[in-house]
Design an enzyme around this catalytic site. Structure first.
Site, PDB file in Angstrom:
ATOM      1  N   HIS A  56     -29.188  38.619 128.874  1.00  0.00           N
ATOM      2  CA  HIS A  56     -28.849  40.002 129.213  1.00  0.00           C
ATOM      3  C   HIS A  56     -30.118  40.756 129.619  1.00  0.00           C
ATOM      4  O   HIS A  56     -31.225  40.407 129.190  1.00  0.00           O
ATOM      5  CB  HIS A  56     -28.209  40.705 128.007  1.00  0.00           C
ATOM      6  CG  HIS A  56     -26.812  40.247 127.736  1.00  0.00           C
ATOM      7  ND1 HIS A  56     -26.017  40.808 126.773  1.00  0.00           N
ATOM      8  CD2 HIS A  56     -26.065  39.271 128.319  1.00  0.00           C
ATOM      9  CE1 HIS A  56     -24.831  40.210 126.767  1.00  0.00           C
ATOM     10  NE2 HIS A  56     -24.837  39.269 127.690  1.00  0.00           N
ATOM     11  N   GLU A  58     -31.336  43.547 128.675  1.00  0.00           N
ATOM     12  CA  GLU A  58     -32.117  44.111 127.563  1.00  0.00           C
ATOM     13  C   GLU A  58     -32.979  43.047 126.887  1.00  0.00           C
ATOM     14  O   GLU A  58     -34.122  43.314 126.498  1.00  0.00           O
ATOM     15  CB  GLU A  58     -31.201  44.712 126.490  1.00  0.00           C
ATOM     16  CG  GLU A  58     -30.285  45.803 126.960  1.00  0.00           C
ATOM     17  CD  GLU A  58     -28.901  45.272 127.324  1.00  0.00           C
ATOM     18  OE1 GLU A  58     -28.809  44.289 128.075  1.00  0.00           O
ATOM     19  OE2 GLU A  58     -27.911  45.867 126.868  1.00  0.00           O
ATOM     20  N   CYS A  86     -24.747  45.465 124.005  1.00  0.00           N
ATOM     21  CA  CYS A  86     -23.786  44.715 123.189  1.00  0.00           C
ATOM     22  C   CYS A  86     -24.380  44.525 121.794  1.00  0.00           C
ATOM     23  O   CYS A  86     -25.506  44.938 121.519  1.00  0.00           O
ATOM     24  CB  CYS A  86     -23.480  43.377 123.850  1.00  0.00           C
ATOM     25  SG  CYS A  86     -24.861  42.218 123.750  1.00  0.00           S
ATOM     26  N   CYS A  89     -27.750  42.504 121.837  1.00  0.00           N
ATOM     27  CA  CYS A  89     -28.897  43.280 122.303  1.00  0.00           C
ATOM     28  C   CYS A  89     -29.250  44.381 121.319  1.00  0.00           C
ATOM     29  O   CYS A  89     -30.433  44.661 121.093  1.00  0.00           O
ATOM     30  CB  CYS A  89     -28.622  43.844 123.694  1.00  0.00           C
ATOM     31  SG  CYS A  89     -28.500  42.549 124.931  1.00  0.00           S
TER      32      CYS A  89
HETATM   33 ZN    ZN Z   1     -26.299  42.395 125.572  1.00  0.00          ZN
END
Ligand code: ZN
Length: 149
Positions: A56, A58, A86, A89
């Site tokens: 991801h 992040e 999410c 993260c």
């Molecule tokens: Zn994430």
């Protein structure tokens, strides 16, 4: 005079990263990390390219910023990300002790708020910056993806 380096300014840069992800066929989420009005990390989602569900925006921004700073804690940093982080993260951001998180669109299904993931107590959160642009990009991505199948 208004500050040119406000949250909207940096969110625009995160959106540019999301657009770069879009062009590569990645779910369009972008992130930048800023210290004293300076961007030290700019990343986007790369789960397809890296064949890695943890890639991801992040996660990569955290690693990139820590490498840049030469230290693992991001307690003087602000993360700008186009979509609400999410659970994974948010968990990583907890460990980073990041000072501030600014996100664009909410993710009512997978976002950390819905799922009740806690951030570091010192982390300030701002939401809804350029949210319409971020969610429009996501919608366009999924519509185009559906039409390709
Ligand atoms: Zn994430």
């Amino acid at each position: 005079m208004t500050d040119p380096f406000d949250d909207t300014y940096f969110m625009r840069r995160a959106l540019q990263e999301a657009e770069a992800a879009f062009e590569k066929g990645e779910i369009p989420v972008g992130a930048v990390i800023v210290v004293e009005n300076r961007i030290i990390a700019r990343t986007h989602n790369l789960t397809e390219l890296l064949n890695d569900v943890t890639a991801h925006a992040e996660m990569q921004a955290i690693t990139s910023a820590a490498n840049f700073l030469g230290g693992k804690y991001l307690n003087k940093c602000t993360l700008y990300v186009t979509l609400e982080p999410c659970q994974m993260c948010a968990g990583a951001l907890y460990w980073s002790q990041i000072s501030k998180i600014v996100y664009g669109a909410s993710d009512v299904q997978r976002g950390f708020k819905t799922l009740g993931t806690t951030l570091h107590p010192k982390t300030e959160v701002v939401s809804g910056i350029l949210a319409e642009e971020a969610s429009a990009l996501m919608k366009r991505f999924f519509i185009e993806k559906r039409n390709l199948n």
